[in-house]
Scaffold this active site. Structure first.
Site, PDB file in Angstrom:
ATOM      1  N   GLU A   1       9.814 -18.374   5.005  1.00 58.84           N
ATOM      2  CA  GLU A   1      10.706 -17.218   5.125  1.00 58.84           C
ATOM      3  C   GLU A   1      12.006 -17.446   4.344  1.00 58.84           C
ATOM      4  O   GLU A   1      12.526 -16.529   3.728  1.00 58.84           O
ATOM      5  CB  GLU A   1      11.031 -16.936   6.602  1.00 58.84           C
TER       6      GLU A   1
ATOM      7  N   CYS B   1       4.545  -0.270  -2.523  1.00 55.67           N
ATOM      8  CA  CYS B   1       5.790   0.495  -2.422  1.00 55.67           C
ATOM      9  C   CYS B   1       6.938  -0.395  -2.906  1.00 55.67           C
ATOM     10  O   CYS B   1       7.899  -0.661  -2.207  1.00 55.67           O
ATOM     11  CB  CYS B   1       6.015   0.968  -0.990  1.00 55.67           C
TER      12      CYS B   1
ATOM     13  N   CYS C   1       2.522   4.870  -6.513  1.00 59.10           N
ATOM     14  CA  CYS C   1       2.123   5.933  -5.576  1.00 59.10           C
ATOM     15  C   CYS C   1       0.672   6.351  -5.789  1.00 59.10           C
ATOM     16  O   CYS C   1      -0.009   6.724  -4.829  1.00 59.10           O
ATOM     17  CB  CYS C   1       3.048   7.133  -5.713  1.00 59.10           C
TER      18      CYS C   1
ATOM     19  N   CYS D   1      -1.549   4.458  -3.561  1.00 58.05           N
ATOM     20  CA  CYS D   1      -1.060   4.299  -2.189  1.00 58.05           C
ATOM     21  C   CYS D   1      -1.821   5.179  -1.191  1.00 58.05           C
ATOM     22  O   CYS D   1      -2.011   6.377  -1.427  1.00 58.05           O
ATOM     23  CB  CYS D   1       0.422   4.653  -2.160  1.00 58.05           C
TER      24      CYS D   1
HETATM   25  S1  SF4 Z   1       3.565   7.285  -1.805  1.00 58.10           S
HETATM   26 FE1  SF4 Z   1       3.383   5.214  -1.042  1.00 58.10          FE
HETATM   27  S2  SF4 Z   1       4.134   3.945  -2.737  1.00 58.10           S
HETATM   28 FE2  SF4 Z   1       4.852   6.035  -3.100  1.00 58.10          FE
HETATM   29  S3  SF4 Z   1       6.874   6.098  -2.187  1.00 58.10           S
HETATM   30 FE3  SF4 Z   1       5.430   6.847  -0.660  1.00 58.10          FE
HETATM   31  S4  SF4 Z   1       4.919   5.035   0.564  1.00 58.10           S
HETATM   32 FE4  SF4 Z   1       5.866   4.300  -1.328  1.00 58.10          FE
END
Ligand code: SF4
Length: 365
Positions: free
Chosen positions: A53, A206, A212, A215
């Site tokens: 950590e 993220c 994205c 994601c």
């Molecule tokens: S879609 Fe996923 S990667 Fe994109 S900002 Fe939202 S949580 Fe983050």
């Protein structure tokens, strides 16, 4: 004023949690060497998590892994780390940067040895008495070590939570605004895996430049719907950087020996070794020909180079002086230095510019 893009709902977090854990089961890192293992005692496993950590603060997993293995080989327990001298610890840390972490680790190990009988206390209050362990690190150690639900909110997790909640808060208010949601998430099942999962997700998907399109949360993500990924979380107020000129002097004798100076003033390089420095180049260059206990053969200025830290821009202007020395010590700039050979100084923990200079002058550090 409500600074969320929309009021966060408890149901949203439950769904995010479920999808995050599915993603972690399929794509998360399950082989990290500091994960608790049966071949170690519980105290050692907790010690490994604590080490990792601290090492992982501002540093990527791939960089940390070899340092982690080296540390647990050199210092298998917190007591071994406490009993080592600080130079040995700094040498083992050399190259990992942010040396205050190494000094805190060493000071923390002494607290563990002296106040907790060599074992890291698994109590949220006590553990924060260990130097360098704040609220988030304490939560990460306890949740991963004994699978208790504690809310972590380091930089990675803050970024994820801010985007999932659409939190537009200025940097200073963000942690307080997100804390209730961090607790809500941590209170679900599998606290140890959750801690790892959200840290992995923040590091790989993220991230600062989020992926994205890869994601699982894209269809639900309020930040993505508003295309505010570059505004959430709000950027830190930029530090005003200092510009500092450094004039290191590399003095080498006929045997290839050098002289070093240990930085005793408080700074990020506290207690590390470096070459002696001139205060300013122009005023003092002419004095370099008059060195007590030695005859100067040659003075050479090397090309300047930059060394950039988060808060300081160093401009380094090195000077190499070749001398014939007559004694074991050298008086230079009102200080007495002892000549040291490569075997000795390669064991020193040195500042990054000093190691760069050793490489530049083709001397193995
Ligand atoms: S879609 Fe996923 S990667 Fe994109 S900002 Fe939202 S949580 Fe983050």
């Amino acid at each position: 004023m409500n600074q969320f893009l929309a009021q966060p709902q408890g149901e949203t977090f439950k769904l995010f949690y479920t999808k995050l854990m599915q993603w972690f089961d399929d794509h998360g890192r399950h082989d990290l060497p500091w994960k608790p293992q049966e071949k170690y005692t519980e105290a050692q496993n907790i010690y490994h998590i604590w080490l990792s950590e601290i090492m992982l603060q501002q540093t990527q997993v791939v960089t940390v892994i070899p340092y982690f293995f080296n540390f647990i080989e050199k210092f298998p327990t917190a007591t071994d780390l406490a009993n080592a001298d600080q130079e040995t610890v700094l040498k083992a840390w050399e190259g990992l940067g942010y040396y205050a972490r190494a000094r805190n680790l060493h000071a923390g190990a002494k607290i563990i040895r002296d106040e907790f009988n060599g074992e890291i206390p698994l109590n949220y209050q006590d553990i924060q008495n260990i130097k360098g362990v704040g609220r988030t690190t304490a939560a990460a150690i306890i949740s991963q070590g004994i699978s208790r639900p504690f809310a972590i909110l380091d930089g990675n997790v803050k970024r994820v939570m801010a985007r999932v909640t659409g939190a537009m808060h200025p940097e200073k208010q963000l942690e307080k605004a997100l804390l209730p949601f961090a607790y809500l998430m941590a209170a679900q099942n599998r606290p140890d895996d959750y801690t790892q999962a959200i840290m992995d997700f923040g590091a790989t998907i993220c991230s600062k430049s989020p992926k994205c399109d890869q994601c699982f949360w894209q269809d639900h993500c309020i930040t993505h719907q508003h295309q505010k990924m570059d505004q959430i979380p709000a950027k830190k107020v930029k530090l005003i950087k200092k510009d500092i000129e450094l004039y290191p002097v590399i003095i080498q004798n006929q045997h290839g020996e050098l002289v070093f100076h240990q930085r005793i003033q408080e700074s990020i390089w506290h207690n590390l070794y470096e070459f002696p420095h001139l205060d300013s180049h122009l005023d003092e260059l002419e004095n370099l020909f008059n060195i007590d206990n030695a005859k100067v053969l040659n003075i050479q200025e090397l090309p300047s180079f930059k060394h950039i830290l988060t808060h300081i821009n160093y401009e380094v202007h090195p000077i190499v002086i070749q001398v014939v020395s007559y004694e074991d010590t050298l008086q230079f700039n009102d200080q007495v230095y002892t000549w040291v050979n490569a075997e000795i100084y390669s064991a020193y923990a040195k500042t990054k510019p000093t190691n760069d200079l050793l490489n530049i002058i083709h001397i193995q550090s």
